[in-house]
Design a protein around this motif. Structure first.
Motif: not given
Length: 277
Positions: A233, A237, A269-275
């Motif tokens: 991901k 990005s 990368l779409m969510t905070i947990t993906d950061a």
């Protein structure tokens, strides 16, 4: 006289034979324990370094900290100073993230465009650390065939090298791995295009093989704890970011690369947990 000549001749032959036997004995004694004598007992062997993925894994923290010097476990200021020289006293101030509160070198410094080479060279020192780690990983994964670990190294390498080319323009990107002392410089356009292609390949490999590969890099991966799916991901990005930066100079390809990144099955990368933290 004949007796003396025969004596000397015989003595010389015996002497030569003795010398030969002595050499053979010496060589035999030297080579008998050659490996033992030439092995440093205080260093890990190759077999020991392969345990727990250490041979490859040990390079990832160095690479990550070369991209973003962000923390020193020993509580020292090395990383803080490195970030300040490479970024705070350069691009961060130019972009308005920070403002200088000192007039270093009689107000002749990076922030007044009187460039301090010690400050400028810090980013290139970090680049050396980054590429040294990448080279060791490439050598090891070329032998092991581990395309997943190499793909992660590729993504980290690209992240770091993009920061350098965005700061300083042309770089000897394609020839750094060759070890030449007189590398040709690649244009920023060339570096972007090469990076986009490399990110695409990395995302494909990580998506196709990563989900069922476990987390062998968990102990070494400071970003995603060895999660290959998240690295895929991240690759997409980063590819999207590069495409957006190309939008005004090459709109057609910028759109194509952006659409490839957005439509890739691994996602973005779409969510905070993906950061990537």
């Amino acid at each position: 006289m004949n007796i003396m000549r025969n004596y000397h001749k015989h003595y010389t032959v015996v002497q030569a034979s003795f010398a030969f036997l002595l050499c053979v004995a010496t060589l035999a004694s030297c080579t008998k324990k050659y490996e033992e004598y030439n092995t440093n007992p205080y260093l890990a062997t190759l077999e020991q370094q392969l345990a727990d993925g250490f041979l490859v894994g040990r390079n990832f923290p160095d690479m990550v900290n070369a991209v973003m010097p962000a923390g020193d476990p020993a509580g020292q200021t090395n990383f803080i100073n490195s970030y300040q020289l490479a970024y705070s006293l350069a691009a961060d101030c130019y972009a308005g993230y920070m403002g200088q509160a000192n007039n270093w070198n009689g107000n002749t410094n990076n922030l007044t465009y009187g460039f301090n080479l010690g400050w400028v060279n810090e980013q290139f020192r970090l680049t050396g650390v980054l590429m040294a780690g990448w080279t060791r990983i490439k050598q090891a994964t070329d032998l092991s065939g581990d395309s997943l670990q190499f793909s992660v190294a590729q993504i980290i390498k690209i992240t770091g090298m993009l920061r350098v080319t965005d700061s300083y323009g042309p770089l000897p990107y394609s020839q750094i791995p060759t070890g030449t002392f007189t590398p040709a410089f690649d244009s920023q356009e060339s570096i972007y295009r090469t990076s986009i292609a490399e990110l695409g390949r990395a995302a494909d490999i990580l998506h196709e093989l990563g989900a069922n590969a476990g987390t062998p890099l968990a102990a070494y991966d400071q970003i995603y704890v060895g999660n290959y799916v998240l690295w895929a991901k991240y690759a997409n990005s980063l590819k999207l970011r590069l495409a957006m930066r190309m939008a005004y100079v090459d709109p057609a390809n910028a759109q194509r690369f952006a659409e490839e990144a957005v439509s890739h099955p691994a996602g973005l990368l779409m969510t905070i947990t993906d950061a990537a933290l």
